[in-house]
Enzyme design. Sequence first.
Site, PDB file in Angstrom:
ATOM      1  N   HIS A  36       3.135   1.101  -1.570  1.00 60.99           N
ATOM      2  CA  HIS A  36       3.206   0.413  -0.272  1.00 60.99           C
ATOM      3  C   HIS A  36       1.866  -0.208   0.100  1.00 60.99           C
ATOM      4  CE1 HIS A  36       0.986   3.596   1.878  1.00 60.99           C
ATOM      5  NE2 HIS A  36       1.742   4.487   1.235  1.00 60.99           N
ATOM      6  N   CYS A  47       1.388   8.867  -2.208  1.00 62.78           N
ATOM      7  CA  CYS A  47       1.870   7.496  -2.358  1.00 62.78           C
ATOM      8  C   CYS A  47       0.805   6.628  -3.025  1.00 62.78           C
ATOM      9  CB  CYS A  47       2.241   6.910  -1.005  1.00 62.78           C
ATOM     10  SG  CYS A  47       3.787   7.550  -0.325  1.00 62.78           S
TER      11      CYS A  47
END
Length: 256
Positions: free
Chosen positions: A216, A232
């Site tokens: 992301h 992440c």
Amino acid sequence: MLKSVLAAGAAAILALSAFPAASRDRYAERPPVMISPDLSAPWVMQLRDNRSPMAAKRQRSQASGPSLFGTPAPQQVKRTRQKVSPFRTASVPAAKPRAVRAPQVDPKYLPQMVDYDGGRKPGTIVIDTRDNFLYLVQEGGKARRYGVGTGKPGFEWAGTHKITSKRVWPDWRPPAQMIARERAKGRHLPAHVAGGPENPLGARALYLGSTLYRIHGTNQPWTIGGAVSSGCIRMRNEDVVDLYERVGVGTTVVVM
């Protein structure tokens, strides 16, 4: 006696001879009124007569007197218009904006084409969590390389997954364990953050398998190149948008 009569007669004659001059002075026509060529001027400035200086002075004195309607006379209005208000913003110099330097990213973490001989098929995403690089494998032994932020100590992981969904300006819902972990540190996370520039997931998100992990964007681009996340894979917004357009659902992602 005769001398008295003659003296009285002479005085009468003199008086009669002076009367026409006095009457002419009293009943003479007034000088013509002069109209100013500037018809936008106040009326008192348009009406100028050629009477004596004393008469003109009296006219100016009367014109500057108080109005019957409680408003300033024309000349007073003119002076008011010329007065500079203390609240005029034009008289205050505008404050110069302070120069704000954008956080710098090491140039080696900017997108670039590199040689690749890792044996992965073109179209595969390979993430090196040791050097903090993401590779999109291309044809001909090349790869497009991006800098990334990866899991901080205790949050590292490795594995192979598929991209299962893609989101533009995704919402963020912190998992319950993250909320509890941060609460113990005295930081209270919201249950939901709508997509937008303030959202920690940034401009795009690529969801990996059935995990809670994503590739992301970020609203903290200066963290790229470090071990900074809860697992992440973090990219600059510009870079995740570029990657988003190049890959689709079903793309293989290898995290090493």
